[in-house]
Design a protein around this motif. Structure first.
Motif, PDB file in Angstrom:
ATOM      1  N   ILE A   1       0.849  -1.204   0.000  1.00  0.00           N
ATOM      2  CA  ILE A   1       0.000   0.000   0.000  1.00  0.00           C
ATOM      3  C   ILE A   1       0.878   1.246   0.000  1.00  0.00           C
ATOM      4  CG2 ILE A   1      -1.584   1.369   1.442  1.00  0.00           C
ATOM      5  CD1 ILE A   1      -2.886  -1.394   2.212  1.00  0.00           C
ATOM      6  N   GLN A   2       1.886   1.274   0.856  1.00  0.00           N
ATOM      7  CA  GLN A   2       2.794   2.424   0.898  1.00  0.00           C
ATOM      8  C   GLN A   2       3.609   2.513  -0.390  1.00  0.00           C
ATOM      9  OE1 GLN A   2       4.943   3.080   4.550  1.00  0.00           O
ATOM     10  NE2 GLN A   2       6.644   4.011   3.455  1.00  0.00           N
ATOM     11  N   ALA A   3       4.104   1.382  -0.880  1.00  0.00           N
ATOM     12  CA  ALA A   3       4.874   1.383  -2.129  1.00  0.00           C
ATOM     13  C   ALA A   3       4.018   1.875  -3.292  1.00  0.00           C
ATOM     14  CB  ALA A   3       5.417  -0.018  -2.418  1.00  0.00           C
ATOM     15  N   ASN A   4       2.729   1.567  -3.258  1.00  0.00           N
ATOM     16  CA  ASN A   4       1.827   2.009  -4.317  1.00  0.00           C
ATOM     17  C   ASN A   4       1.615   3.523  -4.283  1.00  0.00           C
ATOM     18  OD1 ASN A   4       0.110   1.429  -6.589  1.00  0.00           O
ATOM     19  ND2 ASN A   4      -1.603   1.864  -5.233  1.00  0.00           N
ATOM     20  N   VAL A   5       1.581   4.105  -3.093  1.00  0.00           N
ATOM     21  CA  VAL A   5       1.493   5.568  -2.998  1.00  0.00           C
ATOM     22  C   VAL A   5       2.701   6.184  -3.694  1.00  0.00           C
ATOM     23  CG1 VAL A   5       1.596   7.539  -1.412  1.00  0.00           C
ATOM     24  CG2 VAL A   5       0.062   5.616  -0.922  1.00  0.00           C
ATOM     25  N   TRP A   6       3.900   5.667  -3.368  1.00  0.00           N
ATOM     26  CA  TRP A   6       5.113   6.192  -4.000  1.00  0.00           C
ATOM     27  C   TRP A   6       5.086   5.975  -5.510  1.00  0.00           C
ATOM     28  CZ3 TRP A   6       6.560   9.551  -0.982  1.00  0.00           C
ATOM     29  CH2 TRP A   6       6.934   9.361   0.348  1.00  0.00           C
ATOM     30  N   LEU A   7       4.656   4.785  -5.943  1.00  0.00           N
ATOM     31  CA  LEU A   7       4.597   4.474  -7.377  1.00  0.00           C
ATOM     32  C   LEU A   7       3.672   5.431  -8.114  1.00  0.00           C
ATOM     33  CD1 LEU A   7       5.202   2.611  -9.831  1.00  0.00           C
ATOM     34  CD2 LEU A   7       3.232   1.239  -9.092  1.00  0.00           C
ATOM     35  N   GLN A   8       2.526   5.725  -7.543  1.00  0.00           N
ATOM     36  CA  GLN A   8       1.581   6.598  -8.232  1.00  0.00           C
ATOM     37  C   GLN A   8       2.084   8.040  -8.276  1.00  0.00           C
ATOM     38  OE1 GLN A   8      -0.454   4.931 -10.032  1.00  0.00           O
ATOM     39  NE2 GLN A   8       0.074   3.067  -8.918  1.00  0.00           N
ATOM     40  N   ILE A   9       2.794   8.470  -7.242  1.00  0.00           N
ATOM     41  CA  ILE A   9       3.435   9.787  -7.294  1.00  0.00           C
ATOM     42  C   ILE A   9       4.455   9.805  -8.425  1.00  0.00           C
ATOM     43  CG2 ILE A   9       5.014  11.367  -6.090  1.00  0.00           C
ATOM     44  CD1 ILE A   9       3.488  10.637  -3.488  1.00  0.00           C
ATOM     45  N   GLU A  10       5.240   8.730  -8.541  1.00  0.00           N
ATOM     46  CA  GLU A  10       6.216   8.632  -9.630  1.00  0.00           C
ATOM     47  C   GLU A  10       5.519   8.735 -10.985  1.00  0.00           C
ATOM     48  OE1 GLU A  10       8.286   4.926  -8.938  1.00  0.00           O
ATOM     49  OE2 GLU A  10       8.985   5.610  -6.979  1.00  0.00           O
ATOM     50  N   GLU A  11       4.414   8.026 -11.147  1.00  0.00           N
ATOM     51  CA  GLU A  11       3.680   8.056 -12.416  1.00  0.00           C
ATOM     52  C   GLU A  11       3.186   9.464 -12.738  1.00  0.00           C
ATOM     53  OE1 GLU A  11       2.977   5.769 -14.884  1.00  0.00           O
ATOM     54  OE2 GLU A  11       4.488   4.575 -13.837  1.00  0.00           O
ATOM     55  N   ILE A  12       2.641  10.125 -11.748  1.00  0.00           N
ATOM     56  CA  ILE A  12       2.119  11.482 -11.963  1.00  0.00           C
ATOM     57  C   ILE A  12       3.244  12.418 -12.386  1.00  0.00           C
ATOM     58  CG2 ILE A  12       1.089  13.496 -10.821  1.00  0.00           C
ATOM     59  CD1 ILE A  12      -0.397  11.343  -8.999  1.00  0.00           C
ATOM     60  N   VAL A  13       4.345  12.391 -11.656  1.00  0.00           N
ATOM     61  CA  VAL A  13       5.466  13.285 -11.963  1.00  0.00           C
ATOM     62  C   VAL A  13       6.065  12.937 -13.320  1.00  0.00           C
ATOM     63  CG1 VAL A  13       7.804  13.954 -11.242  1.00  0.00           C
ATOM     64  CG2 VAL A  13       5.969  13.787  -9.544  1.00  0.00           C
ATOM     65  N   PHE A  14       6.205  11.657 -13.603  1.00  0.00           N
ATOM     66  CA  PHE A  14       6.832  11.246 -14.853  1.00  0.00           C
ATOM     67  C   PHE A  14       5.958  11.570 -16.058  1.00  0.00           C
ATOM     68  CE2 PHE A  14       8.813   8.436 -17.960  1.00  0.00           C
ATOM     69  CZ  PHE A  14      10.151   8.672 -17.703  1.00  0.00           C
ATOM     70  N   GLN A  15       4.648  11.434 -15.915  1.00  0.00           N
ATOM     71  CA  GLN A  15       3.740  11.603 -17.044  1.00  0.00           C
ATOM     72  C   GLN A  15       3.260  13.034 -17.254  1.00  0.00           C
ATOM     73  OE1 GLN A  15       3.128   9.160 -19.196  1.00  0.00           O
ATOM     74  NE2 GLN A  15       4.320   7.724 -17.981  1.00  0.00           N
ATOM     75  N   SER A  16       3.382  13.891 -16.244  1.00  0.00           N
ATOM     76  CA  SER A  16       2.778  15.218 -16.357  1.00  0.00           C
ATOM     77  C   SER A  16       3.794  16.353 -16.328  1.00  0.00           C
ATOM     78  CB  SER A  16       1.767  15.444 -15.232  1.00  0.00           C
ATOM     79  OG  SER A  16       1.268  16.767 -15.299  1.00  0.00           O
ATOM     80  N   GLY A  17       3.985  16.971 -17.483  1.00  0.00           N
ATOM     81  CA  GLY A  17       4.823  18.162 -17.555  1.00  0.00           C
ATOM     82  C   GLY A  17       4.228  19.308 -16.760  1.00  0.00           C
ATOM     83  N   ILE A  18       2.911  19.378 -16.720  1.00  0.00           N
ATOM     84  CA  ILE A  18       2.246  20.438 -15.950  1.00  0.00           C
ATOM     85  C   ILE A  18       2.581  20.299 -14.475  1.00  0.00           C
ATOM     86  CG2 ILE A  18      -0.011  21.284 -15.164  1.00  0.00           C
ATOM     87  CD1 ILE A  18      -1.058  20.615 -18.015  1.00  0.00           C
TER      88      ILE A  18
END
Length: 168
Positions: A97-114
């Motif tokens: 669950i904690q690793a998934n929070v970090w993973l989703q933050i990574e996805e957001i930062v990696f995918q969104s230039g905004i």
């Protein structure tokens, strides 16, 4: 649990994106970008919760019907990270669950230039947390431990992709 109750806010005070497993795919990221760019949202909280059924299903594995495999696939990298560090089987889901929070933050930062631009200019902060359903409390994880590196890596990948497209 209604997020407005968790954070003692009124309806409309928070811009909330809800999705099973708190996964960040294209639609969720677009919604986050809308909040950051058009509404001026200053804080993005990626909030997992204890006993998450989606993360539990990803840990368990096996056949799932319908579109559920697509959801679980987005969580699976966090489960693999959790398997590497969970000391006992009963710690796998909480660790995932904690690793998934970090993973989703990574996805957001990696995918969104905004999002990256807002992070760099200081108009947006991104933090993680895990809500405990039984206690009614949030354990704050803070900012991603590799946030600056994520931003740099994403920008490099974006530049390389643009160069590759231009070379075609």
């Amino acid at each position: 649990s209604p997020v407005e109750l968790i954070f003692d806010r009124g309806v409309g005070d928070l811009f909330v994106v809800r999705v099973a497993g708190n996964v960040a795919d294209e639609s969720q990221i677009a919604t986050i970008e809308y909040g950051a760019e058009h509404l001026g949202t200053p804080l993005l909280v990626v909030l997992g919760h204890t006993g998450c059924g989606a993360v539990g299903a990803a840990c368990k594995g096996g056949h799932l019907p319908g579109h559920l495999p697509a959801l679980i696939q987005r969580i699976q990298p966090a489960v693999e990270k959790a398997r590497a560090v969970a000391v006992t089987p009963d710690k796998l889901v909480p660790t995932a669950i904690q690793a998934n929070v970090w993973l989703q933050i990574e996805e957001i930062v990696f995918q969104s230039g905004i999002v990256r631009e807002k992070l760099k200019d200081g108009s947006l902060q991104v933090v993680g947390g895990v809500y405990d359903l039984e206690k009614g409390t949030v354990t704050w994880l803070g900012t991603h431990p590799s946030l600056d590196g994520l931003i740099s890596k994403a920008e490099t990948a974006e530049k390389e992709s643009a160069l590759a497209r231009a070379a075609r």
